[in-house]
Structure formats: structure tokens, C-alpha cells
Design an enzyme around this catalytic site. Structure first.
Site, mmCIF file in Angstrom:
data_model
loop_
_atom_site.group_PDB
_atom_site.id
_atom_site.type_symbol
_atom_site.label_atom_id
_atom_site.label_comp_id
_atom_site.label_asym_id
_atom_site.label_seq_id
_atom_site.Cartn_x
_atom_site.Cartn_y
_atom_site.Cartn_z
ATOM 1 N N ASP A 146 32.986 39.950 34.215
ATOM 2 C CA ASP A 146 31.552 40.223 34.059
ATOM 3 C C ASP A 146 30.795 38.940 33.727
ATOM 4 O O ASP A 146 29.683 38.717 34.218
ATOM 5 C CB ASP A 146 31.329 41.241 32.942
ATOM 6 N N ASN A 165 38.994 39.394 42.115
ATOM 7 C CA ASN A 165 40.056 38.659 41.433
ATOM 8 C C ASN A 165 41.229 38.523 42.396
ATOM 9 O O ASN A 165 41.203 39.063 43.509
ATOM 10 C CB ASN A 165 40.450 39.326 40.111
ATOM 11 N N PHE A 166 42.276 37.826 41.970
ATOM 12 C CA PHE A 166 43.357 37.505 42.908
ATOM 13 C C PHE A 166 44.135 38.745 43.347
ATOM 14 O O PHE A 166 44.547 38.856 44.507
ATOM 15 C CB PHE A 166 44.305 36.483 42.274
ATOM 16 N N VAL A 167 44.316 39.694 42.450
ATOM 17 C CA VAL A 167 45.015 40.930 42.818
ATOM 18 C C VAL A 167 44.216 41.685 43.873
ATOM 19 O O VAL A 167 44.770 42.168 44.873
ATOM 20 C CB VAL A 167 45.245 41.814 41.573
ATOM 21 N N GLU A 168 42.913 41.790 43.662
ATOM 22 C CA GLU A 168 42.056 42.471 44.640
ATOM 23 C C GLU A 168 42.059 41.734 45.975
ATOM 24 O O GLU A 168 42.077 42.356 47.046
ATOM 25 C CB GLU A 168 40.636 42.572 44.088
#
Length: 475
Positions: free
Chosen positions: A265, A196-199
């Protein structure tokens, strides 16, 4: 819409990762405890759901995909409950049982759809024996698998994921990773990685603009040798980085967001399922994006069935947005057509004065696929190619006439001398040219062939020529 993309009867997906049991205690609250200033919940319903990697496997099963799930559980009652939930849905469970670790369980106390508290029961142990036992089961299942998903929740099951990726590569089985943590080197060599964008920003640093995202995304993909990188951006949609292709950005399809639980998921499950039938990342990402937009509009951890996904894609593919479109607007329509399994044919020309030969040519071109694009030289481009007296009819006139031909779905334009840039932007499935060309001399042919398309040369009907018509009319 290509219904074969949703036919998984002869496919099999392996899911490996951190499995857990999500338990919900539901009840009303009507008083404060006399022992402490806390609400008293009178539990009236207990609900158990598969969580983590188990939820990914459940999502695949609901799509109709034959699936095997591998993970580490305890030798306890919660492992049995989890297995029963999954097997009832059609998931084949190959759990590695630990005598020292409990099955990861997350207990949520709920009242009136509000979560009051969450209690986690888990311990982590990265033992050599556990990793060896896990790798043995994975190696046994890979020969029967068309793809493997590594669902990492940083609970220890995938502490040696690099060895598992190497196993899948040696078995020639594509691997899809839902990552976690601040070290993505452990996923080196995977087919696709989906942070995701944070990761993503945790790894590459802050990305304030789309250009930063695109630059750093492609560098990250190359650094770790991934075939593709998919960054999910919540309400900003997602962006796909694929080897040999320009970044593909898709806007979110969610109309309303009620609950994002399990959306990641769903994305990795649908993405992998569609890829094993289509072998195209862009198709897989489009389906996954539509599925994510569907599940975030539902309360709780939702899934999507193949019938629901087929209905969504049917509505998307049957657009009425045909006729004259700008190249940018046309690109979106082509994506929708291709992701629905329609073959897009491209041809181009000046088409200054239409004659029966042109009409016959258009019908032949349309017969090579499902949708036909005709790209027209602008007036300035025609002048450079044909001389100052041409075109006889201006661009708007020429496109309006072409739009009325039944065989043509879309008409667009290009200002360059050749349509090379336009072809590379649109990436049609079939490139068609009429006349005495060879495939090697057709502009854009190398790009289309490189991306798995076809190039065809059609013969014009004898006896017709725009130049001879103009000369005969003394224009």
C-alpha cells in the site's frame, strides 16, 4: 533534492477499491479456558484501523496529498467507524452503501504482539447496480483528480475495473493498479500496474533468473498496453518496465525487516503521489522504494510522512561518491541525483592536454545544470581517432587532472569511437558539445531529446587548441 516533488497542495488523487476495517483486540493471556483447551485473552484495548484501499488513502493523506476514497461498505456501524478514522486523517470518503453487504471487517486477537487468530466478516456480491453506482461516483470525481489508484483485494468492489480504467482514460487521468488474481487482462490500458513477485509469476510462469524476469515483464507490459509495469520483489528489491526504456532494477533499501504489513500500500501511494508532481516513473519508483524500506522497519501497518521521506531522500542525494567512477557505478549516482531533482550535464572528449579553453568550457557546461559528467576516450580510442602518436598523456593521467577541476563532479571513460552507448546507458538531462556542431550531428542527441532532455552547443574560447600546443612543443 527537488522539494517540489513533495508539494502536493494543488494535486488530488482518487483511490477506488476494496475498503475494510482492521480491528485489533489486545490483551494478556494467563490461563487456559475450562471449556476447551484454548487460551483465554482478557481484552484490555480495542484498536480500529483503515485497511485495504482505505490504508492506501490513509498513506496518501499522511504524505499531505488531498485524497478521495471510493469503495463499497455496508449500512452499519463499522462503516461509520471507518469513515470517522479516515476523515480525521483528512480523507474525503465517497462510500457506496449496500443494504445487503456488511462492511468488510478483519478482527485480529493479539497478545504480546502475537496474532492468535483472525476472524473475517465479509460477503461478496457482484451486482450490476453496485457497479453502476460505483462508476457514477468515480465519473463525478475524475475531473478533479490528477491520478486514480485502483486497489484490488478481490473482494468484489473492482469486479468491473476494466470499465473504470476506460473512464479514467477517457478523462485523461493516469491510472495506477495494485492487482489481484490470475487474470490481468481486466487491467488492460492502465498507466501502471504493480504486482508483487508471486502475483507476477502466477501470470507469466516461473522466473528463475533476472533475464527471465526482464523478458517476461516487457512482454506482459506490451500485451496489456500498460505504460509501465512495476514488479516488487521483497528482499530482492523491485524492477520497473517502462515503454521505450531499459528495465530499471533497484535493490531494497530496508536495513531490517520487522513487518511487511502494508508495504505494498505504501509503494502504490508514494509512487502515485510522486508521479503526479514529477511525471517521471523512475523518480516515482525510487521514492516508493525508499518509503517501502522505511515502513517495513516498523511494527504494524506503518505509513510515512512527507518530512520523513524528504529526510531520507536528502541523505541519499548528498553522496560523497564523486570523482572518477566506472560507467556502472556512475549510473547509480546519476539515478540518485536525478531522483532528487538535480539536472545532470554530460560532455565528452579526449582532453589530452588541458588548456584555459577547456576550463572555460567546463564552467559553461556546469552552469547548465547541477552535476557535470566528463567522459574521456580511452587510449585505444584516442589512437584510432588521432593517430598512433596520441594520446600524449595516458587515460589515468587525463582523468586525474580532470578530477581536480572544481566544475566537474564525475569523470568516466568509454572505449568506443563515440560515446553513443554510454549516453544511452546514463541518459543525462543535458548533452553538451563544443565546436561547430549542430544539434542534429551530435552523437547521442536523439536519445537525450527523446527522453525529455536538452542538447546544447557551446563555443570554445578562441586561441586555444590541443593540436597547436603539441605542434608548438614539437611533440
Amino acid at each position: 533534492m527537488n522539494s517540489s516533488y513533495l508539494n502536493f497542495n494543488d494535486k488530488h488523487v482518487l483511490v477506488v477499491g476494496d475498503v475494510m476495517l482492521d480491528r485489533y483486540w489486545h490483551g494478556g493471556t494467563s490461563r487456559i479456558s475450562p471449556e476447551a483447551p484454548v487460551q483465554v485473552v482478557k481484552v484490555s484495548n480495542i484498536e480500529d484501523r483503515p485497511g485495504g484501499a482505505a490504508n492506501v488513502a490513509l498513506g496518501l493523506a499522511k504524505l499531505g496529498v488531498p485524497v478521495t476514497l471510493i469503495g463499497v461498505v455496508g449500512n452499519d456501524e463499522n462503516a461509520d467507524i471507518l469513515a470517522r478514522c479516515l476523515e480525521k486523517a483528512g480523507v474525503n470518503c465517497r462510500f457506496v452503501k449496500s443494504e445487503t453487504l456488511p462492511t468488510i471487517t478483519k478482527l485480529r486477537v493479539m497478545s504480546r504482539h502475537q496474532q492468535l487468530i483472525r476472524l473475517d466478516f465479509e460477503e461478496r456480491e457482484d451486482s450490476l447496480s453496485q457497479n453502476e453506482a460505483l462508476a457514477k461516483v468515480v465519473a463525478e470525481c475524475l475531473p478533479q483528480s490528477d491520478a486514480v489508484i485502483f486497489s484490488d483485494y478481490a473482494k468484489g468492489c473492482l469486479s468491473d475495473v476494466q470499465s473504470l480504467i476506460k473512464l479514467s482514460n477517457d478523462a485523461n487521468v493516469p491510472s495506477f493498479v495494485d492487482p489481484k488474481g490470475d487474470d490481468f487482462s481486466i487491467y488492460q490500458g492502465a498507466t501502471l500496474v504493480k504486482p508483487n513477485f508471486v502475483e507476477f509469476e502466477t501470470i507469466v510462469g516461473e522466473c528463475a533468473t533476472d533475464s527471465f524476469i526482464q523478458h517476461k515483464g516487457e512482454l506482459l507490459r506490451k500485451q496489456f498496453g500498460w505504460g509501465a509495469l512495476l514488479v516488487t520483489r521483497g528482499e530482492d528489491g523491485l524492477v520497473l518496465f517502462e515503454e521505450g526504456c531499459a528495465p530499471l532494477s533497484l535493490a531494497t533499501t530496508a536495513k531490517e525487516v520487522y513487518d511487511v504489513t502494508g508495504a505494498g500500500d505504501t509503494v502504490i501511494a508514494v509512487l502515485t503521489a510522486i508521479y503526479v508532481t514529477s511525471k517521471r516513473f523512475n523518480d516515482a519508483v525510487e521514492y516508493a522504494n525508499q518509503a517501502a524500506g522505511f515502513v517495513v522497519g516498523k511494527l504494524g501497518t506503518a505509513s510515512i510522512t512527507a518530512d520523513q521521506l524528504a529526510g531520507i531522500m536528502y541523505q541519499r542525494s548528498h553522496s560523497t561518491n564523486f570523482g572518477v567512477l566506472s560507467p556502472v557505478d556512475l549510473l547509480e549516482q546519476i539515478k540518485l541525483a536525478q531522483v532528487s531533482g538535480e539536472k545532470v550535464v554530460f560532455t565528452n572528449g579526449c582532453f589530452d592536454i588541458l588548456h584555459p579553453g577547456h576550463i572555460a568550457y567546463m564552467k559553461q557546461a556546469k552552469g547548465l545544470g547541477d552535476r557535470l559528467i566528463v567522459a574521456v576516450n580511452t587510449d585505444a580510442s584516442v589512437k584510432r581517432l588521432k593517430g598512433e602518436k596520441r594520446p600524449i598523456n595516458n587515460l589515468a593521467h587525463r582523468m586525474a587532472v580532470l578530477e581536480g577541476i572544481g566544475a566537474i563532479d564525475w569523470v568516466t571513460w568509454f572505449d568506443e569511437d563515440t560515446p553513443k552507448e554510454l549516453i544511452e546507458m546514463l541518459s543525462p538531462d543535458v548533452l553538451v558539445k563544443g565546436g561547430d556542431y549542430t544539434v542534429e550531428t551530435i552523437v547521442g542527441a536523439s536519445h537525450v531529446l527523446k527522453h525529455g532532455g536538452e542538447v546544447k552547443v557551446l563555443t570554445f574560447v578562441d586561441g586555444y587548441s590541443t593540436t597547436s600546443i603539441i605542434e608548438k612543443a614539437n611533440l
